[in-house]
Design an enzyme around this catalytic site. Structure first.
Site, PDB file in Angstrom:
ATOM      1  N   GLU A 113       0.832  -1.207   0.000  1.00  0.00           N
ATOM      2  CA  GLU A 113       0.000   0.000   0.000  1.00  0.00           C
ATOM      3  C   GLU A 113       0.868   1.258   0.000  1.00  0.00           C
ATOM      4  OE1 GLU A 113      -3.915  -1.575   2.430  1.00  0.00           O
ATOM      5  OE2 GLU A 113      -1.995  -1.437   3.480  1.00  0.00           O
ATOM      6  N   GLU A 133      -3.378 -10.051   4.435  1.00  0.00           N
ATOM      7  CA  GLU A 133      -4.117  -9.704   5.645  1.00  0.00           C
ATOM      8  C   GLU A 133      -5.127 -10.765   6.078  1.00  0.00           C
ATOM      9  OE1 GLU A 133      -2.753  -5.716   4.011  1.00  0.00           O
ATOM     10  OE2 GLU A 133      -3.412  -7.648   3.215  1.00  0.00           O
TER      11      GLU A 133
END
Length: 255
Positions: A113, A133
């Protein structure tokens, strides 16, 4: 100690993630340091570009240190960790100067990210990108399903987020997410940044603002910034300031 280091090399700023013992994963302190350094870089007009690098060869950044958020309450996790990280990564994305991420190693979760918030990415052949995640019971929280959705094909994003698969440098380059694959990603990123010295810094800054506005990122803020820059160069603005200081009525020339 872990940290984010700022190094100035002529017209190029280098922000270096320095937590190699934990594969450069983010701590609370590192997020704060990143925010502070971005303000410094933005405020230095002599800087023409910023390169984001990391210590070591194994990983660029493997995301957020689970010890930094694992014991937070749901409210703290959403309000402080996720929203706080979003604000800082958005600040990186809005930096007026061009930014290049040098992925010397793996970029997972928050590390991916972070790279996505830069304008360009250079990637070492051995590096991979991933959104792992779901493997620890959470979801991407720093724009992994938003900004990344504008940068890579949806099937590839789902491959990482839904199926936990890693994507190699060749595929990342083929889809346009990575500008170049190079053995020495840092050197390649600096070479790209060096090209900016032959370009107009104001033209580059305005180009970046217009491109972001075109895809709907902070369009209102971009329009105001461009409008403010235009009016700041006008004779009307000079007359308005002069009249205010002289405590007289302005006589605007309209130019």
């Amino acid at each position: 100690m872990s940290g984010v280091r700022l190094h100035i090399q002529g017209p190029v700023a280098e922000l270096r993630l320095d937590n190699p013992a934990k594969l450069n994963c983010f701590t609370v302190e590192m997020l704060g340091q990143l925010a502070q350094h971005l303000e410094v870089v933005e405020g230095r007009p002599e800087l023409r570009a910023m390169v984001l690098t990391a210590e070591g060869e194994r990983a660029f950044c493997t995301g957020a240190d689970i010890n930094a958020w694992g014991d937070l309450t749901p409210a703290e996790f959403a309000r402080n960790w996720v929203r706080g990280g979003h604000r800082i990564f958005d600040r990186l994305a809005r930096l007026a100067k061009p930014t290049i991420a040098a992925l010397n190693g793996h970029a997972f979760g928050g590390g991916l990210e972070l790279a996505a918030a830069c304008d360009l990415r250079v990637m070492a052949p051995k590096a991979t990108i991933a959104l792992p995640e779901a493997g620890v019971g959470i979801v991407p929280g720093w724009s992994g399903t938003q900004r990344l959705a504008r940068l890579i094909p949806e099937p590839m994003l789902k491959e990482m987020a839904l199926f936990g698969r890693r994507i190699g440098a060749d595929r990342a380059h083929a889809c346009g997410f990575v500008a170049e694959v190079a053995e020495d990603a840092r050197a390649a990123a600096f070479a790209i940044a060096g090209n900016l010295t032959a370009l107009s810094p104001r033209a580059v800054e305005i180009d970046k603002a217009m491109i972001h506005a075109a895809r709907g990122e902070d369009a209102a803020a971009m329009v105001e910034a461009l409008g403010s820059a235009a009016i700041a160069a006008s004779a009307d603005r000079d007359e308005g300031v002069a009249a205010f200081r002289a405590k007289r009525a302005p006589e605007f020339p309209g130019t």
